[in-house]
Write a protein that holds these residues in place. Sequence first.
Motif, PDB file in Angstrom:
ATOM      1  N   ILE A 105     -18.138 -25.427   7.660  1.00  0.00           N
ATOM      2  CA  ILE A 105     -16.949 -25.339   6.814  1.00  0.00           C
ATOM      3  C   ILE A 105     -17.175 -26.189   5.569  1.00  0.00           C
ATOM      4  O   ILE A 105     -17.358 -27.395   5.659  1.00  0.00           O
ATOM      5  N   ASN A 106     -17.190 -25.524   4.415  1.00  0.00           N
ATOM      6  CA  ASN A 106     -17.273 -26.201   3.121  1.00  0.00           C
ATOM      7  C   ASN A 106     -15.877 -26.153   2.508  1.00  0.00           C
ATOM      8  O   ASN A 106     -15.484 -25.142   1.952  1.00  0.00           O
ATOM      9  N   ALA A 107     -15.133 -27.230   2.644  1.00  0.00           N
ATOM     10  CA  ALA A 107     -13.764 -27.260   2.136  1.00  0.00           C
ATOM     11  C   ALA A 107     -13.711 -28.099   0.867  1.00  0.00           C
ATOM     12  O   ALA A 107     -14.334 -29.159   0.784  1.00  0.00           O
ATOM     13  N   HIS A 113      -4.903 -29.193   4.159  1.00  0.00           N
ATOM     14  CA  HIS A 113      -5.383 -29.441   5.518  1.00  0.00           C
ATOM     15  C   HIS A 113      -5.098 -28.241   6.420  1.00  0.00           C
ATOM     16  O   HIS A 113      -5.907 -27.906   7.287  1.00  0.00           O
ATOM     17  N   VAL A 116      -7.865 -25.588   6.410  1.00  0.00           N
ATOM     18  CA  VAL A 116      -9.040 -25.929   7.221  1.00  0.00           C
ATOM     19  C   VAL A 116      -8.725 -25.754   8.706  1.00  0.00           C
ATOM     20  O   VAL A 116      -9.548 -25.242   9.474  1.00  0.00           O
ATOM     21  N   MET A 120     -10.496 -23.323  11.585  1.00  0.00           N
ATOM     22  CA  MET A 120     -10.942 -23.798  12.897  1.00  0.00           C
ATOM     23  C   MET A 120     -10.313 -22.981  14.022  1.00  0.00           C
ATOM     24  O   MET A 120     -10.976 -22.636  15.006  1.00  0.00           O
ATOM     25  N   THR A 132     -19.081 -27.414  12.270  1.00  0.00           N
ATOM     26  CA  THR A 132     -19.475 -28.625  11.544  1.00  0.00           C
ATOM     27  C   THR A 132     -18.914 -28.542  10.128  1.00  0.00           C
ATOM     28  O   THR A 132     -18.541 -27.473   9.666  1.00  0.00           O
ATOM     29  N   PHE A 133     -18.822 -29.700   9.495  1.00  0.00           N
ATOM     30  CA  PHE A 133     -18.277 -29.770   8.143  1.00  0.00           C
ATOM     31  C   PHE A 133     -19.364 -30.215   7.182  1.00  0.00           C
ATOM     32  O   PHE A 133     -20.127 -31.126   7.483  1.00  0.00           O
ATOM     33  N   ILE A 135     -20.325 -32.055   3.744  1.00  0.00           N
ATOM     34  CA  ILE A 135     -19.755 -33.047   2.843  1.00  0.00           C
ATOM     35  C   ILE A 135     -20.769 -33.353   1.753  1.00  0.00           C
ATOM     36  O   ILE A 135     -21.938 -33.022   1.863  1.00  0.00           O
TER      37      ILE A 135
END
Length: 140
Positions: A105-107, A113, A116, A120, A132-133, A135
């Motif tokens: 997840i590229n937020a 929130h 995201v 999920m 996974t996220f 960053i």
Amino acid sequence: MNFRRAVRHEEPEINLIPLIDVVLVIIIFLMLTTTFTQTSGLEINLPTAEATGDEAVSNEIVVAVTAAGDVIVNRNPVADKGIEAIAEALGKARPGGQKEPVVVINADAKAAHQSVVDVMQAAQRAGLAHITFAIQTPPR
């Protein structure tokens, strides 16, 4: 003249009942003031990095969440922002030969929130357990 009466020597006695009362009051106070918290956490299984670059990329589903809340799955925008539409897009993006793809997840930093969390939940509905996220580390 002996003005003293017969002196009796009494043996000293320790009374334990007040001590027991005080200890019980302290125990009751501690039981009432103690908080029992149960922390709930989100279990995220992160992938290991023992594979070569090509294999790791083919086993990933990249999901981007923009600041406006738009969702993009593997560079294909999802028309609806609902959980069902995102789950359907994740199911279509799932590689056929791979057992457990990883959802990355590229937020955006300013993304809501809720957006995201919706991604999920959609991954959970699509049967994708590994999330996974991504960053970006600040420059030094």
